[in-house]
Enzyme design. Sequence first.
Site, PDB file in Angstrom:
ATOM      1  CB  THR A   1      -0.174   6.452   2.511  1.00  0.00           C
ATOM      2  OG1 THR A   1       0.279   6.806   3.821  1.00  0.00           O
ATOM      3  CG2 THR A   1       0.794   6.989   1.467  1.00  0.00           C
TER       4      THR A   1
ATOM      5  CE1 TYR B   1       6.678   6.723  11.504  1.00  0.00           C
ATOM      6  CE2 TYR B   1       6.610   9.120  11.532  1.00  0.00           C
ATOM      7  CZ  TYR B   1       6.635   7.923  10.823  1.00  0.00           C
ATOM      8  OH  TYR B   1       6.632   7.936   9.443  1.00  0.00           O
TER       9      TYR B   1
ATOM     10  CB  SER C   1      -0.950   0.018   1.213  1.00  0.00           C
ATOM     11  OG  SER C   1      -0.269   0.390   2.382  1.00  0.00           O
TER      12      SER C   1
ATOM     13  CB  SER D   1       9.533  10.342   8.708  1.00  0.00           C
ATOM     14  OG  SER D   1       8.547  11.314   8.912  1.00  0.00           O
TER      15      SER D   1
ATOM     16  CE  LYS E   1       9.477   5.885   9.835  1.00  0.00           C
ATOM     17  NZ  LYS E   1       9.718   4.969   8.706  1.00  0.00           N
TER      18      LYS E   1
HETATM   19  N1  LIG Z   1       2.555   8.744   4.403  1.00  0.00           N
HETATM   20  C1  LIG Z   1       3.302   9.637   5.046  1.00  0.00           C
HETATM   21  O1  LIG Z   1       2.873  10.788   5.263  1.00  0.00           O
HETATM   22  C2  LIG Z   1       4.701   9.281   5.482  1.00  0.00           C
HETATM   23  C3  LIG Z   1       5.536  10.314   5.919  1.00  0.00           C
HETATM   24  C4  LIG Z   1       6.829  10.015   6.325  1.00  0.00           C
HETATM   25  C5  LIG Z   1       7.268   8.717   6.292  1.00  0.00           C
HETATM   26  N2  LIG Z   1       6.453   7.729   5.880  1.00  0.00           N
HETATM   27  C6  LIG Z   1       6.960   6.353   5.868  1.00  0.00           C
HETATM   28  O2  LIG Z   1       6.704   5.765   4.618  1.00  0.00           O
HETATM   29  C7  LIG Z   1       6.681   4.352   4.768  1.00  0.00           C
HETATM   30  C8  LIG Z   1       5.474   3.791   4.036  1.00  0.00           C
HETATM   31  O3  LIG Z   1       4.283   4.218   4.684  1.00  0.00           O
HETATM   32  P1  LIG Z   1       2.941   4.616   3.905  1.00  0.00           P
HETATM   33  O4  LIG Z   1       2.750   6.049   4.113  1.00  0.00           O
HETATM   34  O5  LIG Z   1       2.940   4.079   2.552  1.00  0.00           O
HETATM   35  O6  LIG Z   1       1.865   3.899   4.871  1.00  0.00           O
HETATM   36  P2  LIG Z   1       0.924   2.624   4.657  1.00  0.00           P
HETATM   37  O7  LIG Z   1       0.023   2.852   3.510  1.00  0.00           O
HETATM   38  O8  LIG Z   1       0.332   2.358   5.996  1.00  0.00           O
HETATM   39  O9  LIG Z   1       1.926   1.453   4.259  1.00  0.00           O
HETATM   40  C9  LIG Z   1       2.741   0.821   5.204  1.00  0.00           C
HETATM   41  C10 LIG Z   1       3.348  -0.403   4.560  1.00  0.00           C
HETATM   42  O10 LIG Z   1       4.212  -1.034   5.519  1.00  0.00           O
HETATM   43  C11 LIG Z   1       3.888  -2.404   5.629  1.00  0.00           C
HETATM   44  N3  LIG Z   1       4.087  -2.859   7.002  1.00  0.00           N
HETATM   45  C12 LIG Z   1       3.716  -2.231   8.148  1.00  0.00           C
HETATM   46  N4  LIG Z   1       4.012  -2.978   9.204  1.00  0.00           N
HETATM   47  C13 LIG Z   1       4.583  -4.120   8.736  1.00  0.00           C
HETATM   48  C14 LIG Z   1       5.092  -5.287   9.352  1.00  0.00           C
HETATM   49  N5  LIG Z   1       5.078  -5.426  10.693  1.00  0.00           N
HETATM   50  N6  LIG Z   1       5.588  -6.272   8.566  1.00  0.00           N
HETATM   51  C15 LIG Z   1       5.596  -6.129   7.224  1.00  0.00           C
HETATM   52  N7  LIG Z   1       5.143  -5.041   6.580  1.00  0.00           N
HETATM   53  C16 LIG Z   1       4.633  -4.050   7.327  1.00  0.00           C
HETATM   54  C17 LIG Z   1       2.422  -2.512   5.225  1.00  0.00           C
HETATM   55  O11 LIG Z   1       2.179  -3.788   4.655  1.00  0.00           O
HETATM   56  P3  LIG Z   1       1.117  -4.847   5.239  1.00  0.00           P
HETATM   57  O12 LIG Z   1      -0.010  -4.088   5.805  1.00  0.00           O
HETATM   58  O13 LIG Z   1       0.793  -5.691   4.038  1.00  0.00           O
HETATM   59  O14 LIG Z   1       1.908  -5.589   6.238  1.00  0.00           O
HETATM   60  C18 LIG Z   1       2.294  -1.428   4.160  1.00  0.00           C
HETATM   61  O15 LIG Z   1       2.607  -1.930   2.892  1.00  0.00           O
HETATM   62  C19 LIG Z   1       6.683   4.079   6.279  1.00  0.00           C
HETATM   63  O16 LIG Z   1       7.990   3.745   6.688  1.00  0.00           O
HETATM   64  C20 LIG Z   1       6.298   5.425   6.862  1.00  0.00           C
HETATM   65  O17 LIG Z   1       6.777   5.614   8.174  1.00  0.00           O
HETATM   66  C21 LIG Z   1       5.176   7.978   5.476  1.00  0.00           C
END
Ligand SMILES: NC(=O)c1ccc[n+]([C@@H]2O[C@H](COP(=O)([O-])OP(=O)(O)OC[C@H]3O[C@@H](n4cnc5c(N)ncnc54)[C@H](OP(=O)(O)O)[C@@H]3O)[C@@H](O)[C@H]2O)c1
Length: 285
Positions: free
Chosen positions: A187, A151, A15, A138, A155
């Site tokens: 997301t 978090y 995702s 992040s 991070k």
């Molecule tokens: N969106 C933002 O604003 C933002 C900002 C800064 C940093 N980030 C970082 O970007 C990265 C991706 O996040 P996203 O925004 O795309 O959020 P997301 O849509 O919630 O996606 C998170 C992904 O991580 C996987 N995941 C979570 N826990 C896991 C576990 N225990 N084992 C295996 N897979 C796991 C999930 O896969 P499953 O559910 O299939 O396990 C999912 O594919 C993260 O590291 C997040 O901290 C996001």
Amino acid sequence: MSYASRVVWITGASSGIGEALAKALLEQGAEVILSGRRAEALQAVADLAPERTLVLPFETTDYARLPELVEQAWSWRGRVDLLINNAGISQRSLALDTSFSVYRQLIEVDYLAPLALTQELLPRMVEQGSGQVAVVSSVAGKVGTALRTGYCGAKHAVVGYFEALRAEVEEAYGIGVSIILPGSVRTDIARNALEGAGTARGRSDTNIDNGIDPEDAAKTILDGLAAREHDIVVAEGMEQGALQLRTADPEKLFMITSKEGARLAKVRAELGAGASVDPDAVNRH
Ligand SMILES: NC(=O)c1ccc[n+]([C@@H]2O[C@H](COP(=O)([O-])OP(=O)(O)OC[C@H]3O[C@@H](n4cnc5c(N)ncnc54)[C@H](OP(=O)(O)O)[C@@H]3O)[C@@H](O)[C@H]2O)c1
């Protein structure tokens, strides 16, 4: 540099940012290993290019499985050119209301898991004489903000590990190390974020809903990785400004973040200890 025929392993490809990265890489002809826990969601991405994808689902903190998983990933095409440690989980709770188990989970998923996978894969890249490793940290990996003590801690830690690793492997072995610093990207991150007692929040918040489109984020990230940039910032507006302020005028930044904390404390006083304090509530104070 083109991604055609490059072998890229992405965690969290089911995702959000990881899924958008996987789709963009497949469009550019890459061979992609897709990891995450939800096999069905990974398969839906793989169906876009079945002959160029390997679905490799795993719980990222299941460290005992890593040797077997790395062997599977490596033997698929005889190499891995780029590992993107993207899987992660966020937090929305004040420190006063957060149980220790939540801190432990955030450190496991956001810090120890990318470290463990990288450590397992690294010797093969060194032996191969090439490779690139990236981690999605992040803006919260550089700037401490309210509702995210665990978090931010995890991070920040991941930034420390990957910067130090770069010092050891970039020039010595030709392994590139990139740290990705997103601000708000649209997301499920806030929906999946942990609250103080350890349950998922279950709803998004305004910053994330108004955040950068994941496809645009993926483009910025892939351009940065192709150029082997060390820090890849995917942020705009106040979040980009906060990163700049962190070095240019840290005291001003601390004043701004403290004011936000004070507004959240007022909300907490109204709701009572342990209640779920909504990040959007600061806009009402
Ligand atoms: N969106 C933002 O604003 C933002 C900002 C800064 C940093 N980030 C970082 O970007 C990265 C991706 O996040 P996203 O925004 O795309 O959020 P997301 O849509 O919630 O996606 C998170 C992904 O991580 C996987 N995941 C979570 N826990 C896991 C576990 N225990 N084992 C295996 N897979 C796991 C999930 O896969 P499953 O559910 O299939 O396990 C999912 O594919 C993260 O590291 C997040 O901290 C996001």
